[in-house]
Design a protein around this motif. Structure first.
Motif, PDB file in Angstrom:
ATOM      1  N   PRO A  71       0.842  -1.217   0.000  1.00 20.85           N
ATOM      2  CA  PRO A  71       0.000   0.000   0.000  1.00 20.85           C
ATOM      3  C   PRO A  71       0.868   1.255   0.000  1.00 20.85           C
ATOM      4  O   PRO A  71       1.968   1.248   0.549  1.00 20.85           O
ATOM      5  N   TRP A 117       1.700   5.503   0.702  1.00 19.87           N
ATOM      6  CA  TRP A 117       1.518   6.400   1.851  1.00 19.87           C
ATOM      7  C   TRP A 117       0.247   7.180   1.647  1.00 19.87           C
ATOM      8  O   TRP A 117       0.044   7.763   0.590  1.00 19.87           O
ATOM      9  N   LYS A 118      -0.605   7.227   2.653  1.00 17.84           N
ATOM     10  CA  LYS A 118      -1.835   8.011   2.538  1.00 17.84           C
ATOM     11  C   LYS A 118      -1.517   9.486   2.786  1.00 17.84           C
ATOM     12  O   LYS A 118      -0.948   9.837   3.808  1.00 17.84           O
ATOM     13  N   ARG A 119      -1.877  10.323   1.828  1.00 17.86           N
ATOM     14  CA  ARG A 119      -1.606  11.752   2.015  1.00 17.86           C
ATOM     15  C   ARG A 119      -2.820  12.446   2.595  1.00 17.86           C
ATOM     16  O   ARG A 119      -3.935  12.177   2.200  1.00 17.86           O
TER      17      ARG A 119
END
Ligand code: 2NL
Length: 344
Positions: A98, A100-102
């Protein structure tokens, strides 16, 4: 001869150390200049030193300096190639991991709603104006035909700074400023913050957003007002609403009308509805034909020109459009609330 040999050796050693440590292309460029720049570069200066050397030693010293130069050029080139190479081969990266969620920022829902309003009027050929949030008594009240004893001038409503200066209680003073400067035709809207001395509750805040509009030209009639506001509200609420006009009073318009929309929460079907109190209608907007006295105050001849104006609360209307029960929610900055409006 011995001396120049050791200076060359000294530079080679220093260079080798530096070139191993550079981290990027720009550091590499600085190193290239340090050694090879045409005036001050170490190698350039070594070549100048050649002149002071015995002629018998010159060929050998010259060769050694050139060898150093070649070494420097090749090393710089090799490092530069390394920087251009991708950090890893693609097959070393696991593309199934997955990402990196920003966390992106976003515009505030009230300003999004303001932008929708602006868009509708821009399409009709209006321009957007703005002005100061601190105003004089003249621009905020007197020019707008408020009698001196009018309750809106009262300390209950107005946040005064001095006897003559206050936080504007509506955006109308900007219209006064525009009419003082420009001759008709005028087609403008003024969105912005306004201030009133109120205790916060579900439908009141001491600071809120308002949009006012003004049209001045030859032969403007109440029919223009009605058609414009109907088009505006139908577009803003995506055609899904009923609209009615009701006679009303404002000091700066004559005649005046308030505009109601059919209740967006109960559609007139709940006698105990907390939004419309069972009436089936929500008051959304005030409007009217500009009072001739207001035109006289800004030197526009009311015999030649007429116009209409209107005012609407932006956050208040956003409440109805999004069916939010309490206006204070807009300003608590609870991300769980605000995120519901993202990616609309
Ligand atoms: C409301 C009512 C209104 C206006 C604002 C206006 C401005 C000028 C001249 C005449 Cl310079 N009128 N503005 C007119 C009618 C109503 O606002 O309920 N606002 C929230």
């Amino acid at each position: 001869m011995k001396e120049i040999e050791s200076v060359i050796e000294f530079h080679r050693k220093n260079f080798d150390e530096s070139v191993a440590n550079v981290a990027d292309e720009s550091a590499l460029q600085r190193l290239r200049n340090l050694y090879l720049s045409r005036k001050k570069g170490h190698v350039t200066q070594l070549l100048e030193k050649l002149r002071e050397i015995k002629s018998a030693d010159k060929p050998q010293a010259g060769q050694m300096i050139n060898a150093l130069k070649t070494h420097i050029l090749e090393s710089l080139e090799a490092r530069s190639r390394e920087f251009k190479k991708p950090a890893k081969d693609l097959d070393e990266i696991d593309l199934t991991l997955p990402g990196w969620k920003r966390v992106w920022g976003a515009t505030h829902p009230v300003l999004d709603f303001q932008a929708e309003i602006e868009h509708i009027f821009l399409q009709m050929g209006y321009s957007i104006e703005s002005g100061p949030e601190m105003e004089t008594d003249y621009h905020n009240f007197e020019a707008l035909n408020f009698p001196p004893h009018h309750p809106a001038r009262d300390d209950w409503d107005t946040l005064y700074i001095t006897d003559d200066l206050m936080l504007r209680t509506h955006t109308s003073p900007v219209q006064i400023r525009v009419m003082q400067k420009k001759k008709p035709p005028i087609r403008i809207i003024i969105p912005g913050k306004v201030y009133r001395k109120e205790s916060p509750d579900p439908t009141h805040l001491p600071m809120f957003y308002q949009v006012e509009g003004l049209v001045v030209d030859h032969g403007i009639t109440f029919a223009h007002l009605k058609g414009t506001l109907e088009h505006f509200l139908k577009t803003l609420f995506h055609e899904r609403i009923k609209i009615r006009f009701r006679p009303s009073f404002f000091p700066f318009t004559e005649p005046s009308a308030e505009v109601d929309i059919g209740c967006t929460l109960c559609n007139g079907e709940d006698p105990e509805c907390r939004v419309c109190s069972g009436t089936g209608w929500i008051e959304i907007l005030g409007s009217g034909m500009v009072d001739p006295q207001v035109f006289k105050n800004v030197n526009i001849d009311p015999e030649k020109y007429s116009g209409f104006a209107f005012g609407m609360g932006i956050d208040r209307t956003a409440m109805f459009a999004y069916q939010i029960p309490d206006m204070r929610l807009f300003y608590e900055n609870d991300l769980r609330f605000l995120r519901q409006f993202q990616d609309k």
